[in-house]
Design a protein around this motif. Structure first.
Motif, PDB file in Angstrom:
ATOM      1  N   UNK A   1      29.255  36.955   0.505  1.00 47.42           N
ATOM      2  CA  UNK A   1      29.944  38.051   1.267  1.00 47.42           C
ATOM      3  C   UNK A   1      29.125  38.573   1.641  1.00 47.42           C
ATOM      4  N   UNK A   2      28.534  39.171   2.986  1.00 45.11           N
ATOM      5  CA  UNK A   2      27.143  39.909   3.210  1.00 45.11           C
ATOM      6  C   UNK A   2      27.635  41.216   4.045  1.00 45.11           C
ATOM      7  N   UNK A   3      27.561  40.738   5.278  1.00 43.53           N
ATOM      8  CA  UNK A   3      27.511  42.218   6.590  1.00 43.53           C
ATOM      9  C   UNK A   3      26.548  42.568   7.733  1.00 43.53           C
ATOM     10  N   UNK A   4      27.136  42.633   8.816  1.00 41.47           N
ATOM     11  CA  UNK A   4      25.920  42.393   9.629  1.00 41.47           C
ATOM     12  C   UNK A   4      25.359  43.984   8.872  1.00 41.47           C
ATOM     13  N   UNK A   5      25.421  44.697   8.476  1.00 42.23           N
ATOM     14  CA  UNK A   5      24.531  45.453   7.329  1.00 42.23           C
ATOM     15  C   UNK A   5      23.369  45.268   6.798  1.00 42.23           C
ATOM     16  N   UNK A   6      23.621  44.089   6.736  1.00 44.00           N
ATOM     17  CA  UNK A   6      22.297  43.099   5.897  1.00 44.00           C
ATOM     18  C   UNK A   6      22.153  42.901   6.346  1.00 44.00           C
ATOM     19  N   UNK A   7      21.935  42.574   8.127  1.00 43.45           N
ATOM     20  CA  UNK A   7      20.418  42.390   9.111  1.00 43.45           C
ATOM     21  C   UNK A   7      20.344  43.354  10.081  1.00 43.45           C
ATOM     22  N   UNK A   8      20.776  44.823   9.670  1.00 44.37           N
ATOM     23  CA  UNK A   8      20.569  45.669  10.396  1.00 44.37           C
ATOM     24  C   UNK A   8      20.683  46.796  10.187  1.00 44.37           C
ATOM     25  N   UNK A   9      20.872  47.691  10.519  1.00 44.63           N
ATOM     26  CA  UNK A   9      21.279  49.685  10.297  1.00 44.63           C
ATOM     27  C   UNK A   9      22.389  49.738  10.840  1.00 44.63           C
ATOM     28  N   UNK A  10      22.971  50.139  10.671  1.00 49.42           N
ATOM     29  CA  UNK A  10      23.695  51.729  11.062  1.00 49.42           C
ATOM     30  C   UNK A  10      23.252  53.167  10.231  1.00 49.42           C
ATOM     31  N   UNK A  11      24.200  54.271  11.160  1.00 48.09           N
ATOM     32  CA  UNK A  11      24.408  55.282  10.627  1.00 48.09           C
ATOM     33  C   UNK A  11      25.011  55.221   9.496  1.00 48.09           C
ATOM     34  N   UNK A  12      25.038  56.704   9.103  1.00 51.20           N
ATOM     35  CA  UNK A  12      26.477  56.703   8.060  1.00 51.20           C
ATOM     36  C   UNK A  12      26.699  55.600   7.066  1.00 51.20           C
ATOM     37  N   UNK A  13      26.171  55.201   7.040  1.00 49.73           N
ATOM     38  CA  UNK A  13      26.097  53.875   5.964  1.00 49.73           C
ATOM     39  C   UNK A  13      25.040  53.195   4.954  1.00 49.73           C
ATOM     40  N   UNK A  14      23.849  54.455   4.918  1.00 51.73           N
ATOM     41  CA  UNK A  14      22.849  53.744   4.093  1.00 51.73           C
ATOM     42  C   UNK A  14      22.786  53.181   2.944  1.00 51.73           C
ATOM     43  N   UNK A  15      24.224  53.932   2.041  1.00 49.31           N
ATOM     44  CA  UNK A  15      24.078  52.735   0.486  1.00 49.31           C
ATOM     45  C   UNK A  15      24.153  51.344   1.163  1.00 49.31           C
ATOM     46  N   UNK A  16      25.649  51.231   1.859  1.00 49.03           N
ATOM     47  CA  UNK A  16      25.643  50.266   2.331  1.00 49.03           C
ATOM     48  C   UNK A  16      24.944  49.115   3.228  1.00 49.03           C
TER      49      UNK A  16
END
Length: 262
Positions: free
Chosen positions: A142-157
């Motif tokens: 279980x990854x996340x769309x955060x594994x496919x693109x970027x989001x501000x304020x969750x750089x480590x995630x």
């Protein structure tokens, strides 16, 4: 008609105590898998097991994915209960928020330890079972769309989940000839306790209403809503089934069209 797709298969689900992990455990059990509910805290795992009312559920508490020793001892207990694991679902994770400049090294290390190295630790420990089972065995991360693109304020995630997707693709190639599939499921913002805590933080810090705080999360989804944990679980159940035998090395976005690949 009763779904016996996974009858007798031992499925280990990490992070099973709530949210997406709990929904996945329910779906796999509905297909008659033998489900190990793995997590650090016993109370939510026992509550889920009681709710499921299934005898074919094993509660595995103290399962700290960041500790190879805890993983090894927990896996031994799970094997004693249900035998070798043939379906692994890596769902344990956390997602603290901070700007990059305020992301401490401790936060960075903690997020990568749980969200990425935890996947490595558990997968490496379970891999002998997966390889021995051979064709039909499944690893689902279980990854996340955060594994496919970027989001501000969750750089480590974002860094950790990009790593999970990369690990998924590499291992998929290593195991392909054995008939084992390795895939990642990438939910967008999902209606889980993590999101509810984030909404509460926005309300506390900004004074916005609950609806205004929720709007910050649903605005990126073209459907204008949060993903439901059960939708993620349905995808996992499909990937675990024989009908998904040709799906390998994929990162499947469950996000209403927010992220598209091609």
């Amino acid at each position: 008609m009763m779904d016996r797709t996974l009858a007798g298969r031992h499925a280990l689900v990490t992070g099973a105590g709530s949210g997406i992990g709990a929904a996945i455990a329910r779906r796999l059990a509905s297909a008659e898998a033998l489900v190990t509910l793995a997590g650090r805290r016993r109370e939510p795992l026992e509550a889920l097991a009681a709710e499921m009312g299934a005898r074919d559920v094993f509660v595995l508490d103290g399962f700290d994915v960041t500790s190879p020793e805890a993983v090894a001892s927990g896996l031994a207990r799970a094997r004693d209960a249900f035998g070798p694991v043939s379906i692994l679902v890596n769902c344990a994770g956390e997602a603290p928020s901070a700007s990059f400049e305020k992301t401490s090294l401790d936060m960075w290390n903690q997020v990568l330890s749980v969200d990425l190295t935890g996947v490595f630790n558990v997968t490496q420990a379970v891999l002998p079972d997966i390889k021995a089972y051979g064709a039909g065995a499944r690893i689902i991360n279980i990854a996340s769309t955060a594994g496919l693109t970027g989001y501000a304020y969750v750089s480590a995630y974002c860094a950790a989940k990009h790593g999970v997707v990369g690990l998924t693709r590499a291992l998929a190639l290593e195991l392909a000839k054995r008939g084992v599939t390795v895939n990642a499921v990438c939910p967008g913002f999902t209606d889980t306790p993590i999101i509810q805590r984030s909404i509460a933080e926005i309300i506390a810090k900004t004074g916005r209403s609950p609806d205004e705080a929720l709007a910050e999360f649903v605005k990126v989804n073209p459907q204008g809503r949060l993903v439901q944990p059960e939708e993620v679980a349905d995808c996992v159940l499909w990937l675990a089934s024989p009908g998904a035998s040709s799906i390998n090395g994929q990162a499947i976005a469950i996000a209403g069209g927010e992220v598209m690949s091609g």
